[in-house]
Design an enzyme around this catalytic site. Structure first.
Site, short mmCIF file in Angstrom:
data_model
loop_
_atom_site.label_atom_id
_atom_site.label_comp_id
_atom_site.label_asym_id
_atom_site.label_seq_id
_atom_site.Cartn_x
_atom_site.Cartn_y
_atom_site.Cartn_z
N ASN A 120 39.21 32.94 51.49
CA ASN A 120 38.25 34.05 51.50
C ASN A 120 36.85 33.49 51.76
OD1 ASN A 120 37.19 36.71 50.92
ND2 ASN A 120 36.57 35.94 48.90
N HIS A 122 32.91 34.28 50.85
CA HIS A 122 32.12 35.08 49.91
C HIS A 122 30.64 34.78 50.14
CE1 HIS A 122 31.16 37.37 46.35
NE2 HIS A 122 30.34 36.40 45.99
N SER A 149 30.39 30.70 50.43
CA SER A 149 31.46 29.80 50.01
C SER A 149 32.76 30.24 50.68
CB SER A 149 31.70 29.88 48.50
OG SER A 149 30.49 29.77 47.78
N ASP A 158 37.03 36.23 43.31
CA ASP A 158 36.16 35.20 43.91
C ASP A 158 36.18 33.90 43.12
OD1 ASP A 158 35.44 36.90 46.03
OD2 ASP A 158 33.96 37.89 44.78
#
Ligand code: GRF
Length: 231
Positions: A120, A122, A149, A158
């Site tokens: 992911n 973020h 990140s 997250d």
């Protein structure tokens, strides 16, 4: 990823990526561009959006990448939605799932379907400012640096092992949108780089920590710092 055949010939296989999106898809675009420039050795098998009119789907179509909308509102439970999502990704034989601006939290059920194979992006320096409105959280707190990140997804929001981060300065006169724009430029850099680290087999878990194997072929750095402004 390399495969050695029985005859000892080294063959390069392309990792198949499935990309989940919800919005404009500028991160998707940067992955596409890096693949097309030959900087990223991977292929995008499918782009899935939970928002039917997301511009990201149009970007995918323009590059002849299969694109599918699966509206989470069409399902009565989160599990049903995620079961459909997982089935579609599996039908495209996806090796790595990339969340590129995908605005739904995924349950442990989905995460277990792709163990350590979901990453992911973020828009904050995790573990600071997880969740939604990360840029606004950074402005409200008054930090002088924030950033972005790329991390593996685990069962938290997250959380999960961090692969690459880039720091971005916060200016006194920043609005949420000017800060988001500055962060986005770095997102476009580190997301393809993190995928390249994964693809080149450079991400190693030892003693519960994620490290980058520097003896491998990838010279992608794990951090990016902006030049400091001198007054
Ligand atoms: C990015 O800032 C991403 O980090 C966040 O949503 C934004 C998506 O941008 N989760 P885009 O759709 O890739 O343009």
């Amino acid at each position: 990823m390399n495969l050695t055949t029985s005859s000892g010939i080294l063959m390069k296989t392309k990792i198949k990526i499935g990309i989940l999106v919800s919005g404009s898809g500028s991160n998707l675009q940067s992955i596409i561009d890096n693949i097309e420039k030959g900087k990223l050795t991977a292929s995008i098998s499918v782009v899935v959006s939970n928002i039917e009119d997301a511009f990201a789907l149009e970007r995918a179509r323009k590059h002849n990448i299969p694109s599918i909308a699966i509206n989470h509102r069409d399902f009565s439970t989160r599990e049903d939605f995620e079961a459909e999502l997982a089935a579609v990704l599996k039908s495209f034989h996806v090796d790595l799932v990339v969340l590129a601006g995908f605005m739904r939290v995924l349950s442990p059920y989905f995460i277990k379907s792709f163990p350590r194979r979901i990453i992911n992006i973020h828009p904050a320096l995790l573990p600071s400012f997880p969740g939604v409105h990360a840029q606004r959280q950074a402005l409200d707190y008054g930090v002088k640096f924030t950033g972005c990140s790329v991390h593996f997804v685990d069962e938290g929001v997250d959380t999960g092992p961090i692969i690459i981060q880039a720091a971005v300065p916060v200016h006194d006169d920043d609005s949420e949108s000017s800060l988001s724009e500055r962060i986005l430029l770095e997102e476009h850099r580190i997301l393809p780089e993190a995928i390249e680290l994964y693809v080149s087999g450079s991400l190693i878990f030892t003693d519960g920590r994620l490290r980058i194997n520097r003896s491998g072929k990838s010279d992608v750095p794990a951090t990016h710092n902006p030049p400091l402004q001198i007054f």
